[in-house]
Design a protein around this motif. Structure first.
Motif, PDB file in Angstrom:
ATOM      1  N   SER A  31      36.562 -23.624 -38.708  1.00 23.44           N
ATOM      2  CA  SER A  31      35.916 -24.798 -38.244  1.00 23.44           C
ATOM      3  C   SER A  31      35.698 -24.850 -36.949  1.00 23.44           C
ATOM      4  O   SER A  31      36.549 -24.518 -36.114  1.00 23.44           O
ATOM      5  CB  SER A  31      36.640 -26.142 -38.718  1.00 23.44           C
ATOM      6  N   PRO A  32      34.592 -25.300 -36.393  1.00 21.63           N
ATOM      7  CA  PRO A  32      34.636 -25.902 -34.942  1.00 21.63           C
ATOM      8  C   PRO A  32      35.586 -26.763 -34.578  1.00 21.63           C
ATOM      9  O   PRO A  32      35.945 -27.692 -35.458  1.00 21.63           O
ATOM     10  CB  PRO A  32      33.175 -26.268 -34.741  1.00 21.63           C
ATOM     11  N   SER A  33      35.707 -26.934 -33.207  1.00 18.56           N
ATOM     12  CA  SER A  33      36.570 -28.004 -32.580  1.00 18.56           C
ATOM     13  C   SER A  33      38.095 -27.983 -33.203  1.00 18.56           C
ATOM     14  O   SER A  33      38.477 -29.207 -33.613  1.00 18.56           O
ATOM     15  CB  SER A  33      36.170 -29.155 -32.774  1.00 18.56           C
ATOM     16  N   GLY A  34      38.620 -26.825 -33.578  1.00 17.33           N
ATOM     17  CA  GLY A  34      40.086 -26.622 -34.380  1.00 17.33           C
ATOM     18  C   GLY A  34      40.605 -25.492 -33.529  1.00 17.33           C
ATOM     19  O   GLY A  34      40.295 -25.137 -32.410  1.00 17.33           O
ATOM     20  N   THR A  35      41.731 -24.949 -34.104  1.00 15.00           N
ATOM     21  CA  THR A  35      42.452 -23.856 -33.655  1.00 15.00           C
ATOM     22  C   THR A  35      41.960 -22.516 -34.121  1.00 15.00           C
ATOM     23  O   THR A  35      42.310 -21.403 -33.165  1.00 15.00           O
ATOM     24  CB  THR A  35      44.099 -24.034 -33.853  1.00 15.00           C
ATOM     25  N   ALA A  36      40.997 -22.186 -34.881  1.00 16.75           N
ATOM     26  CA  ALA A  36      40.711 -21.132 -35.404  1.00 16.75           C
ATOM     27  C   ALA A  36      39.584 -20.549 -34.606  1.00 16.75           C
ATOM     28  O   ALA A  36      38.879 -21.378 -33.784  1.00 16.75           O
ATOM     29  CB  ALA A  36      40.318 -21.379 -36.834  1.00 16.75           C
ATOM     30  N   GLY A  37      39.161 -19.240 -34.732  1.00 13.48           N
ATOM     31  CA  GLY A  37      38.487 -18.639 -33.943  1.00 13.48           C
ATOM     32  C   GLY A  37      37.102 -18.453 -35.021  1.00 13.48           C
ATOM     33  O   GLY A  37      36.955 -18.779 -35.912  1.00 13.48           O
ATOM     34  N   GLY A  38      36.464 -17.027 -34.711  1.00 14.39           N
ATOM     35  CA  GLY A  38      35.290 -16.794 -35.625  1.00 14.39           C
ATOM     36  C   GLY A  38      34.063 -17.582 -35.019  1.00 14.39           C
ATOM     37  O   GLY A  38      33.855 -18.495 -34.202  1.00 14.39           O
ATOM     38  N   MET A  39      32.970 -17.083 -35.980  1.00 15.76           N
ATOM     39  CA  MET A  39      31.621 -17.650 -35.565  1.00 15.76           C
ATOM     40  C   MET A  39      31.520 -18.952 -36.050  1.00 15.76           C
ATOM     41  O   MET A  39      30.728 -19.830 -35.532  1.00 15.76           O
ATOM     42  CB  MET A  39      30.616 -16.678 -36.373  1.00 15.76           C
ATOM     43  N   LYS A  40      32.307 -19.659 -37.038  1.00 17.70           N
ATOM     44  CA  LYS A  40      32.282 -20.855 -37.571  1.00 17.70           C
ATOM     45  C   LYS A  40      31.497 -21.054 -38.837  1.00 17.70           C
ATOM     46  O   LYS A  40      30.298 -20.574 -38.911  1.00 17.70           O
ATOM     47  CB  LYS A  40      32.069 -21.902 -36.610  1.00 17.70           C
ATOM     48  N   ILE A  41      32.164 -21.697 -39.848  1.00 18.58           N
ATOM     49  CA  ILE A  41      31.359 -21.962 -41.047  1.00 18.58           C
ATOM     50  C   ILE A  41      30.224 -22.659 -40.896  1.00 18.58           C
ATOM     51  O   ILE A  41      29.301 -22.490 -41.403  1.00 18.58           O
ATOM     52  CB  ILE A  41      32.478 -22.968 -42.139  1.00 18.58           C
ATOM     53  N   THR A  42      30.069 -23.801 -39.791  1.00 22.76           N
ATOM     54  CA  THR A  42      28.718 -24.521 -39.484  1.00 22.76           C
ATOM     55  C   THR A  42      27.798 -23.650 -39.101  1.00 22.76           C
ATOM     56  O   THR A  42      26.572 -23.837 -39.352  1.00 22.76           O
ATOM     57  CB  THR A  42      29.339 -25.653 -38.809  1.00 22.76           C
ATOM     58  N   THR A  43      28.178 -22.551 -38.418  1.00 21.13           N
ATOM     59  CA  THR A  43      27.149 -21.877 -37.745  1.00 21.13           C
ATOM     60  C   THR A  43      26.682 -21.140 -38.957  1.00 21.13           C
ATOM     61  O   THR A  43      25.313 -20.903 -38.985  1.00 21.13           O
ATOM     62  CB  THR A  43      27.784 -20.861 -36.740  1.00 21.13           C
ATOM     63  N   LEU A  44      27.364 -20.477 -39.778  1.00 22.91           N
ATOM     64  CA  LEU A  44      26.858 -19.618 -40.991  1.00 22.91           C
ATOM     65  C   LEU A  44      25.922 -20.652 -41.889  1.00 22.91           C
ATOM     66  O   LEU A  44      24.880 -20.140 -42.286  1.00 22.91           O
ATOM     67  CB  LEU A  44      27.935 -19.151 -41.673  1.00 22.91           C
ATOM     68  N   THR A  45      26.445 -21.637 -41.875  1.00 25.09           N
ATOM     69  CA  THR A  45      25.560 -22.939 -42.780  1.00 25.09           C
ATOM     70  C   THR A  45      24.209 -22.896 -42.281  1.00 25.09           C
ATOM     71  O   THR A  45      23.115 -22.976 -43.045  1.00 25.09           O
ATOM     72  CB  THR A  45      26.285 -24.169 -42.786  1.00 25.09           C
ATOM     73  N   ALA A  46      24.230 -23.138 -40.868  1.00 23.23           N
ATOM     74  CA  ALA A  46      22.821 -23.355 -40.287  1.00 23.23           C
ATOM     75  C   ALA A  46      21.995 -22.176 -40.414  1.00 23.23           C
ATOM     76  O   ALA A  46      20.806 -22.450 -40.522  1.00 23.23           O
ATOM     77  CB  ALA A  46      22.798 -23.762 -38.670  1.00 23.23           C
ATOM     78  N   VAL A  47      22.548 -21.050 -40.137  1.00 23.96           N
ATOM     79  CA  VAL A  47      21.468 -19.853 -40.223  1.00 23.96           C
ATOM     80  C   VAL A  47      21.227 -19.624 -41.723  1.00 23.96           C
ATOM     81  O   VAL A  47      19.989 -19.363 -42.038  1.00 23.96           O
ATOM     82  CB  VAL A  47      22.522 -18.583 -39.956  1.00 23.96           C
ATOM     83  N   LEU A  48      21.930 -19.877 -42.778  1.00 26.54           N
ATOM     84  CA  LEU A  48      21.691 -19.805 -44.152  1.00 26.54           C
ATOM     85  C   LEU A  48      20.532 -20.928 -44.486  1.00 26.54           C
ATOM     86  O   LEU A  48      19.636 -20.693 -45.156  1.00 26.54           O
ATOM     87  CB  LEU A  48      22.845 -19.995 -45.055  1.00 26.54           C
ATOM     88  N   ALA A  49      20.678 -22.025 -43.873  1.00 28.10           N
ATOM     89  CA  ALA A  49      19.729 -23.078 -43.897  1.00 28.10           C
ATOM     90  C   ALA A  49      18.355 -22.744 -43.552  1.00 28.10           C
ATOM     91  O   ALA A  49      17.160 -23.031 -44.104  1.00 28.10           O
ATOM     92  CB  ALA A  49      20.269 -24.585 -43.494  1.00 28.10           C
ATOM     93  N   ILE A  50      18.239 -21.984 -42.358  1.00 27.03           N
ATOM     94  CA  ILE A  50      17.039 -21.655 -41.866  1.00 27.03           C
ATOM     95  C   ILE A  50      16.407 -20.497 -42.647  1.00 27.03           C
ATOM     96  O   ILE A  50      15.230 -20.596 -43.157  1.00 27.03           O
ATOM     97  CB  ILE A  50      17.179 -20.983 -40.392  1.00 27.03           C
ATOM     98  N   MET A  51      17.178 -19.621 -43.356  1.00 25.29           N
ATOM     99  CA  MET A  51      16.633 -18.571 -44.288  1.00 25.29           C
ATOM    100  C   MET A  51      16.127 -19.020 -45.531  1.00 25.29           C
ATOM    101  O   MET A  51      15.428 -18.900 -45.980  1.00 25.29           O
ATOM    102  CB  MET A  51      18.012 -17.440 -44.412  1.00 25.29           C
ATOM    103  N   LYS A  52      17.105 -20.058 -46.063  1.00 27.96           N
ATOM    104  CA  LYS A  52      16.592 -20.598 -47.410  1.00 27.96           C
ATOM    105  C   LYS A  52      15.282 -21.465 -47.273  1.00 27.96           C
ATOM    106  O   LYS A  52      14.393 -21.323 -48.126  1.00 27.96           O
ATOM    107  CB  LYS A  52      17.536 -21.698 -47.969  1.00 27.96           C
ATOM    108  N   SER A  53      15.064 -22.360 -46.182  1.00 31.78           N
ATOM    109  CA  SER A  53      13.910 -22.954 -45.899  1.00 31.78           C
ATOM    110  C   SER A  53      12.928 -22.182 -45.796  1.00 31.78           C
ATOM    111  O   SER A  53      11.629 -22.359 -46.074  1.00 31.78           O
ATOM    112  CB  SER A  53      14.177 -23.926 -44.754  1.00 31.78           C
ATOM    113  N   ARG A  54      12.959 -20.978 -44.965  1.00 36.77           N
ATOM    114  CA  ARG A  54      11.834 -20.007 -45.025  1.00 36.77           C
ATOM    115  C   ARG A  54      11.462 -19.377 -45.951  1.00 36.77           C
ATOM    116  O   ARG A  54      10.198 -19.224 -46.286  1.00 36.77           O
ATOM    117  CB  ARG A  54      12.417 -19.008 -43.781  1.00 36.77           C
TER     118      ARG A  54
END
Length: 450
Positions: free
Chosen positions: A310-333
């Motif tokens: 998650s963003p704004s937490g102690t974890a790193g990575g690209m974040k689940i919300t970023t992946l969700t937004a990218v998937l949303a763009i792909m799905k809508s397209r």
């Protein structure tokens, strides 16, 4: 006094003249620098350690990564171990969090500068105020770390440690687990506890609590306290996304990894869940040796580390919300829709713009990091890719090559860990931004075939 006032005045002007991203850059850099200086003091060392290894340790602690080139327990005295612990505590809860919480507790006012920097570091939905958020960060962090310390104390004494011996390891590992730092005082990590359900449970609860993010915690606390408060779309996405990815990782490790399915009964469940959890939360502890994993399972782990939590937490990575937004763009397209939606909700263009930029930049750094280390290090490609993903995702998992890296490799991993803690976009803006809004430049609009 006049000289001190003059120096302080210059410092204030310098600080206020920088962008929020540059303030974060220099803030975390300051943490690393002072941590490095303290670790170089002979009084905190048990054995002679190279300057580069001290720098590696300080950066890894502040970035809450957990990759180490030397043993924390064998190399540093109790004082040195405390310094490492303080560094990953500060890195875990974020820059300015403690000082701003103290400011709010005494004056109840948040300066414009504090507000700008904190809003840059912690991306919050519009339903959560920064003051409520900061209070929940401190209170929740200290509460969970205290609970974790007591739980570890009970578990370690039950496993044969004396009460006195268990006190410091309990404190150290509780803070390390909650901050998803991955530092351990045990040279073999937690591989000896693969069959210990209590230890597995304690680490998992602490790591998940920290990695789900303070947005989720604040949102849930407000939802409990105020009946009128509704859980944000961000919280729901993080919760569902985390659960799906956790089950995904667990299933693969349980079914296909020999190091896991060679165990029996509930021990196999413990191991499969823990390895999936540690990659997802980026806590970096492991109960099974990743160096023995099959190549497909290494790729699954890399994917989980790449996404993070998650963003704004102690974890790193690209974040689940970023992946969700990218998937949303792909799905809508793919469905031919102009408006970008996910689960029936329209996502603002500004968030999509940030998500796609972060996705591209993050992926590019992993590629460039793997490319660079492939030249300097004589290890199999998959182990280099794993190390790069772990460093940038501030995970701390390794196939065992960290201590054998060349000096160039160590310096490069230090850079990756620092970028990962700062955030790829924050790092990019801090380095390349001129601190002023660019003037409107007239450009010719043209077409680009895609």
């Amino acid at each position: 006094m006049k000289l001190l006032k003059r120096i302080y005045g210059k410092y204030q002007r310098f600080k206020l003249g920088m962008s929020p991203q540059q303030n974060l850059f220099y803030g975390f850099f300051t943490y690393v620098f002072f941590g490095f200086v303290l670790l170089c003091l002979p009084v905190v060392q048990k054995t002679s350690v190279s300057v580069l290894d001290h720098l590696f340790m300080a950066t890894s602690a502040v970035s809450t990564t957990g990759l180490v080139t030397i043993s924390v327990f064998d190399s540093y005295t109790i004082l040195g171990q405390i310094i490492v612990c303080v560094l990953f505590q500060l890195g875990g809860i974020g820059y300015l969090t403690f000082t701003t919480f103290f400011l709010l507790s005494t004056t109840r006012k948040l300066t414009h500068w504090h507000s700008r920097v904190l809003k840059t570091e912690f991306t919050l939905p519009v339903t959560i105020k920064i003051s409520d958020f900061l209070k929940s960060v401190i209170i929740f962090s200290l509460t969970m770390e205290l609970i974790g310390t007591v739980a570890f104390l009970v578990a370690f004494t039950a496993d044969g440690m004396s009460f006195a011996e268990a006190i410091w390891p309990s404190i150290f590992h509780s803070i390390s687990a909650f901050c998803t730092a991955g530092f351990s005082l045990f040279n073999t990590g937690f591989t000896e506890y693969v069959r210990d359900g209590a230890i597995n449970f304690i680490i998992s609860v602490l790591a998940i609590s920290g990695s789900l993010g303070f947005i989720v915690v604040t949102d849930l606390l407000l939802w409990i306290r105020r009946k009128s408060h509704k859980l944000s779309f961000t919280t729901k996405i993080i919760g569902f996304g985390f659960l799906i990815l956790l089950v995904f990782g667990f299933s693969f490790f349980y079914l296909f990894e020999p190091a896991v399915y060679s165990l029996s009964g509930k021990e196999r469940i413990y191991a499969a869940f823990f390895q999936s959890m540690t990659a997802m939360t980026t806590v970096g502890f492991n109960t099974v040796n990743f160096g023995s994993f099959l190549l497909p399972m290494l790729l699954v782990t890399i994917l989980l580390m790449y996404i993070g939590a998650s963003p704004s937490g102690t974890a790193g990575g690209m974040k689940i919300t970023t992946l969700t937004a990218v998937l949303a763009i792909m799905k809508s397209r793919l469905r031919g829709r102009d408006k970008i939606t996910f689960l029936g909700r329209s996502i603002p263009f500004e968030r999509l713009y940030v998500a796609t930029s972060s996705f591209i930049f993050y992926t590019s750094i992993i590629f460039l990091g793997t490319f660079a280390l492939s030249f300097s290090e004589d290890f199999p490609f998959e182990k280099i890719l794993f190390e790069v993903a772990s460093a940038l995702g501030t995970v701390g998992l390794s196939t065992g090559i960290t201590g054998e890296l060349s000096d160039f490799g160590k310096v490069f991993v230090i850079l990756l860990m620092f970028i990962g803690r700062l955030g790829v976009l924050t790092f990019g803006i801090a380095v390349w931004s001129r601190g002023q809004k660019s003037k409107d430049v007239q450009v010719v609009e043209d077409d680009l075939a895609v």
